[in-house]
Design a protein around this motif. Structure first.
Motif, mmCIF file in Angstrom:
data_model
loop_
_atom_site.group_PDB
_atom_site.id
_atom_site.type_symbol
_atom_site.label_atom_id
_atom_site.label_comp_id
_atom_site.label_asym_id
_atom_site.label_seq_id
_atom_site.Cartn_x
_atom_site.Cartn_y
_atom_site.Cartn_z
ATOM 1 N N LEU B 15 0.825 -1.200 0.000
ATOM 2 C CA LEU B 15 0.000 0.000 0.000
ATOM 3 C C LEU B 15 0.866 1.261 0.000
ATOM 4 O O LEU B 15 1.779 1.390 0.805
ATOM 5 C CB LEU B 15 -0.891 0.005 1.250
ATOM 6 N N THR B 16 0.561 2.141 -0.947
ATOM 7 C CA THR B 16 1.284 3.415 -0.989
ATOM 8 C C THR B 16 0.420 4.478 -0.325
ATOM 9 O O THR B 16 -0.623 4.866 -0.849
ATOM 10 C CB THR B 16 1.594 3.814 -2.446
ATOM 11 N N ALA B 17 0.855 4.926 0.850
ATOM 12 C CA ALA B 17 0.053 5.892 1.606
ATOM 13 C C ALA B 17 0.284 7.317 1.128
ATOM 14 O O ALA B 17 -0.631 8.135 1.156
ATOM 15 C CB ALA B 17 0.379 5.773 3.093
ATOM 16 N N LEU B 18 1.509 7.624 0.717
ATOM 17 C CA LEU B 18 1.821 8.948 0.165
ATOM 18 C C LEU B 18 2.527 8.743 -1.168
ATOM 19 O O LEU B 18 3.548 8.056 -1.235
ATOM 20 C CB LEU B 18 2.736 9.736 1.117
ATOM 21 N N GLN B 19 1.950 9.352 -2.209
ATOM 22 C CA GLN B 19 2.469 9.067 -3.548
ATOM 23 C C GLN B 19 3.182 10.287 -4.129
ATOM 24 O O GLN B 19 2.557 11.104 -4.792
ATOM 25 C CB GLN B 19 1.314 8.660 -4.471
ATOM 26 N N ASN B 36 -11.180 10.198 4.692
ATOM 27 C CA ASN B 36 -10.521 9.155 5.490
ATOM 28 C C ASN B 36 -9.617 8.320 4.593
ATOM 29 O O ASN B 36 -10.002 7.949 3.486
ATOM 30 C CB ASN B 36 -11.569 8.245 6.147
ATOM 31 N N GLY B 37 -8.420 8.040 5.076
ATOM 32 C CA GLY B 37 -7.489 7.217 4.303
ATOM 33 C C GLY B 37 -6.728 8.005 3.258
ATOM 34 O O GLY B 37 -6.031 7.423 2.425
ATOM 35 N N ALA B 38 -6.851 9.332 3.291
ATOM 36 C CA ALA B 38 -6.162 10.153 2.282
ATOM 37 C C ALA B 38 -4.663 10.227 2.531
ATOM 38 O O ALA B 38 -3.894 10.516 1.625
ATOM 39 C CB ALA B 38 -6.756 11.555 2.260
ATOM 40 N N GLY B 39 -4.269 9.994 3.778
ATOM 41 C CA GLY B 39 -2.836 10.042 4.110
ATOM 42 C C GLY B 39 -2.477 11.218 5.010
ATOM 43 O O GLY B 39 -1.293 11.534 5.161
ATOM 44 N N LYS B 40 -3.476 11.859 5.600
ATOM 45 C CA LYS B 40 -3.210 13.058 6.430
ATOM 46 C C LYS B 40 -2.358 12.700 7.656
ATOM 47 O O LYS B 40 -1.318 13.305 7.900
ATOM 48 C CB LYS B 40 -4.529 13.683 6.922
ATOM 49 N N SER B 41 -2.833 11.703 8.411
ATOM 50 C CA SER B 41 -2.106 11.331 9.628
ATOM 51 C C SER B 41 -0.728 10.780 9.293
ATOM 52 O O SER B 41 0.247 11.040 9.999
ATOM 53 C CB SER B 41 -2.903 10.288 10.425
ATOM 54 N N THR B 42 -0.653 10.023 8.202
ATOM 55 C CA THR B 42 0.649 9.490 7.781
ATOM 56 C C THR B 42 1.612 10.630 7.475
ATOM 57 O O THR B 42 2.772 10.602 7.893
ATOM 58 C CB THR B 42 0.481 8.594 6.529
ATOM 59 N N LEU B 43 1.112 11.650 6.764
ATOM 60 C CA LEU B 43 1.970 12.794 6.422
ATOM 61 C C LEU B 43 2.464 13.486 7.702
ATOM 62 O O LEU B 43 3.652 13.808 7.817
ATOM 63 C CB LEU B 43 1.216 13.778 5.525
ATOM 64 N N LEU B 44 1.562 13.677 8.647
ATOM 65 C CA LEU B 44 1.967 14.313 9.911
ATOM 66 C C LEU B 44 3.059 13.498 10.599
ATOM 67 O O LEU B 44 4.054 14.041 11.086
ATOM 68 C CB LEU B 44 0.770 14.438 10.859
ATOM 69 N N LYS B 45 2.840 12.179 10.656
ATOM 70 C CA LYS B 45 3.810 11.315 11.355
ATOM 71 C C LYS B 45 5.149 11.275 10.621
ATOM 72 O O LYS B 45 6.202 11.210 11.249
ATOM 73 C CB LYS B 45 3.231 9.909 11.513
ATOM 74 N N VAL B 46 5.084 11.309 9.298
ATOM 75 C CA VAL B 46 6.332 11.337 8.525
ATOM 76 C C VAL B 46 7.080 12.647 8.783
ATOM 77 O O VAL B 46 8.296 12.661 8.989
ATOM 78 C CB VAL B 46 6.027 11.157 7.014
ATOM 79 N N LEU B 47 6.338 13.758 8.812
ATOM 80 C CA LEU B 47 6.982 15.058 9.026
ATOM 81 C C LEU B 47 7.564 15.186 10.428
ATOM 82 O O LEU B 47 8.510 15.926 10.662
ATOM 83 C CB LEU B 47 5.986 16.195 8.767
ATOM 84 N N LEU B 205 -5.319 16.363 0.269
ATOM 85 C CA LEU B 205 -4.824 15.061 -0.155
ATOM 86 C C LEU B 205 -5.992 14.163 -0.532
ATOM 87 O O LEU B 205 -7.076 14.274 0.041
ATOM 88 C CB LEU B 205 -4.042 14.383 0.979
ATOM 89 N N ASN B 206 -5.712 13.268 -1.471
ATOM 90 C CA ASN B 206 -6.706 12.253 -1.806
ATOM 91 C C ASN B 206 -5.968 10.985 -2.215
ATOM 92 O O ASN B 206 -5.145 11.009 -3.130
ATOM 93 C CB ASN B 206 -7.607 12.728 -2.945
ATOM 94 N N GLU B 207 -6.253 9.907 -1.523
ATOM 95 C CA GLU B 207 -5.602 8.618 -1.786
ATOM 96 C C GLU B 207 -4.089 8.765 -1.886
ATOM 97 O O GLU B 207 -3.440 8.213 -2.778
ATOM 98 C CB GLU B 207 -6.173 7.980 -3.053
ATOM 99 N N GLY B 208 -3.539 9.540 -0.979
ATOM 100 C CA GLY B 208 -2.086 9.689 -0.901
ATOM 101 C C GLY B 208 -1.491 10.660 -1.890
ATOM 102 O O GLY B 208 -0.278 10.850 -1.917
ATOM 103 N N GLU B 300 -12.410 16.198 -9.484
ATOM 104 C CA GLU B 300 -11.458 16.304 -10.595
ATOM 105 C C GLU B 300 -10.313 15.313 -10.419
ATOM 106 O O GLU B 300 -9.892 14.657 -11.370
ATOM 107 C CB GLU B 300 -10.897 17.729 -10.665
ATOM 108 N N ALA B 301 -9.848 15.208 -9.165
ATOM 109 C CA ALA B 301 -8.739 14.278 -8.901
ATOM 110 C C ALA B 301 -9.167 12.844 -9.165
ATOM 111 O O ALA B 301 -8.415 12.048 -9.734
ATOM 112 C CB ALA B 301 -8.272 14.436 -7.460
ATOM 113 N N ASN B 302 -10.387 12.502 -8.739
ATOM 114 C CA ASN B 302 -10.879 11.141 -8.950
ATOM 115 C C ASN B 302 -11.060 10.850 -10.435
ATOM 116 O O ASN B 302 -10.788 9.739 -10.894
ATOM 117 C CB ASN B 302 -12.207 10.946 -8.205
#
Lengths: 284, 306
Positions: B15-19, B36-47, B205-208, B300-302
């Motif tokens: 799974l790619t959380a941030l693309q 939900n699942g867009a990668g917001k929390s992952t981005l915060l934790k990565v930063l 963000l949307n789907e990473g 548009e992104a979708n």
């Protein structure tokens, strides 16, 4: 008073740049200490050393000056004392200690810990330090007290130096035992989110080897190697090696073996915690 | 510079959380938006350096995340979404402990813990165990621990989640107040009105994948040529007639909206209504909410993805 009525100032005070493990260890210990269960358990495990202290006083009162130390200092009763203290510490860890990491896993505190400027080693050493502090307060402090008391009664005898060395060896052995038990509890606690499972695992580690030993002793002449399979057996062997010299050890066993096994177990405890922290992304 | 991200990727197994997120942002208050699942929390934790990223480069406050994670964490306060404390710890001990972890001496951390607990309105409850706190009080305690060491930047992960309207309003007031005191804020949420109230910039963000990064005013400006129209019982008919003339018209929350362009302006809409004898009752240009703008960008992104 709400935020709007307060004057918030940025913190511009001193900042420590050293290691954080003493902070983690001491804070957790203070949190544990606030529980009555912790205080009562520690009080209970102090009863036996206090009885020992009473016996030392009685022994000193009853003996004639010339008799003092007539039989020479032996290490077996000290080894027994360490053994009882080991079980006392196991009891303390059952009451408080088995949740040292599992509580963090269950309550999600790890993500907050590691959002601060600390390293993994700070967390591991801090948690270990908490357990060691519990061990120091519950079993090491009374041992120091007893050692001092007993040494005091031998001040005027010829065996003073021998007694001092023996008691120092006992304290070293006890320190090794505390480190061993703390590391095993640390490792066990890091394997589960449920403190209850950690407690059960800890009880199993203590009791199962005893049962195996009892069954083996009844069924057959079991090999002395089985002492290596239990924590109290290992500490006993280490005591033999440390205080009794090579003669006290089984003749086929090198003196380094119990210490190597203890070192390996301590390493395994830390390795288990390290493994858990390596999979941090699954818990944060 | 607040953030400088270059092709940032984070993978969990397959799974790619941030693309490959690339952006550069310097703002006082940034909203991090996404479903939900867009990668917001992952981005915060990565930063924050909580999670290692798979590839790319990231800088926060000018510090490289890979090499200076500790420096970043010393300058950042983090308020996680979920409960993150042992329930048997008192609020003052919790906040003081977190201050000490950030390097504050014990006595200073203890003093500051009292100050910030007063600051967030928990003065009466500061000696109570956190396990006894209500949801709103827990959120305030988490906010207090995040600001105890005087951070330059605050990461807030769903700070108003689960709060009642009054609690939410109070929490947002706190965040606004903090922002006014020169602490930069990154607010991760899926509640767009919260972002509109607190933030001036937004990362979507949307789907990473990065959908948008920039000022909120800019994303709303794109929708300035929007009309909200109401007719006398002929909305559907007007919709059909406008579509026949190549207008982009749609219903949003039961209201007829018409997207204007340079060629197809408001006059053309009125002409169409007059030609078909449709009585106009309501005819106002509308600036879209962030929510509508976000949903449109998301659509548009979708579409791009599909």
């Amino acid at each position: 008073m709400a935020i709007r009525d307060q004057s918030y100032q940025r913190y511009d005070g001193p900042v420590r740049t050293g290691r954080s493990w003493p902070v983690i260890g001491w804070s957790e210990f203070r949190a544990y200490w606030r529980f009555w269960r912790t205080k009562l358990t520690i009080f209970a495990v102090w009863l036996l050393p206090l009885m020992y202290a009473l016996l030392v006083l009685v022994e000193a009162a009853l003996m004639e000056p010339g008799q003092l130390g007539a039989d020479g200092p032996g290490h077996s009763h000290l080894n027994l004392f360490v053994s009882t203290q080991l079980f006392a510490l196991a009891l303390v860890y059952i009451a408080r200690g088995c949740g040292i990491v599992s509580d963090d896993l269950r309550h999600g505190t790890l993500q907050l810990y590691f959002s601060k400027p600390i390293d993994r080693i700070d967390y591991m050493a801090g948690k270990f330090y908490t357990l060691v502090l519990l061990g120091v307060v519950s079993v090491f402090a009374p041992a120091v007290l007893l050692a001092g008391l007993r040494t005091a009664f031998f001040v005027q005898s010829d065996m003073l130096a021998e007694i001092v060395v023996l008691h120092l060896q006992t304290l070293v052995l006890l320190a090794i035992a505390i480190a061993l038990l703390a590391a095993v509890v640390l490792g066990l606690s890091s394997l589960t989110r449920r403190t209850g499972w950690a407690v059960l695992g800890w009880i199993a580690i203590l009791i199962v080897p005893l049962i195996v030993h009892a069954v083996g002793a009844v069924a057959a002449d079991i090999s002395p190697w089985d002492r290596l399979l239990s924590l109290h057996g290992l500490v006993g062997l280490a005591g033999d090696a440390l205080m009794g010299g090579a003669d006290a050890m089984p003749e086929w066993m090198p003196r380094i073996v119990p210490f190597a096994a203890i070192g390996a177990l301590i390493g395994a405890g830390f390795a288990a915690l390290n493994w858990r922290l390596s999979h941090l992304e699954k818990i944060t | 510079m607040l953030f400088e991200l270059e092709n940032l990727c984070k993978k969990y197994g397959r799974l790619t959380a941030l693309q490959g997120i690339s952006l550069s942002m310097d703002a006082d208050a940034v909203g991090l938006l996404g479903p939900n699942g867009a990668g917001k929390s992952t981005l915060l934790k990565v930063l924050l350096g909580l999670l290692p990223f798979s590839s790319g480069d990231a800088e926060v406050l000018g510090h490289d995340v890979s090499n200076n994670a500790k420096t970043i964490r010393r300058n950042v306060g983090y308020m996680p979404e979920n409960d993150c404390f042992l329930p048997y710890i008192s609020a003052v001990d919790f906040v003081s402990f977190n201050g000490q972890l950030c390097g504050m001496p014990r006595n200073q951390a203890f003093r500051r813990a009292h100050e910030v607990l007063f600051f967030v309105g928990l003065e009466e409850a500061r000696y109570r165990q956190l396990g006894e706190f209500s949801k709103g009080m827990k959120q305030r305690a988490k906010l207090a621990q995040a600001i105890v060491h005087g951070p330059r930047l605050l990461f807030l992960d769903e700070p108003t989640s689960g709060l009642d309207p009054q609690g939410r309003d109070e929490m947002l007031s706190l965040i606004e107040d903090i922002r006014a005191r020169d602490i930069r804020v990154v607010l991760s949420t899926h509640l767009l009105p919260d972002v509109e109230r607190v933030c001036d910039h937004v990362i979507m963000l949307n789907e990473g994948e990065l959908v948008y990064a920039g000022a909120i005013a800019d994303v709303q400006k794109e929708d300035e040529q929007l009309l909200e129209v109401r007719t006398h019982m002929a909305d559907d008919e007007l919709l059909d007639r406008l579509k026949e003339r190549d207008f982009e018209a749609f219903y949003d929350d039961d209201r007829l909206k018409v997207q204007l362009t340079d060629e197809l302006g408001a006059e053309e809409v009125l002409k169409t209504a007059v030609e078909h004898n449709i009585q106009i009752r309501h005819f106002v240009p509308e600036q879209l909410t962030l929510e509508t703008a976000f949903l449109r960008l998301l659509d548009e992104a979708n579409q791009d993805l599909s």
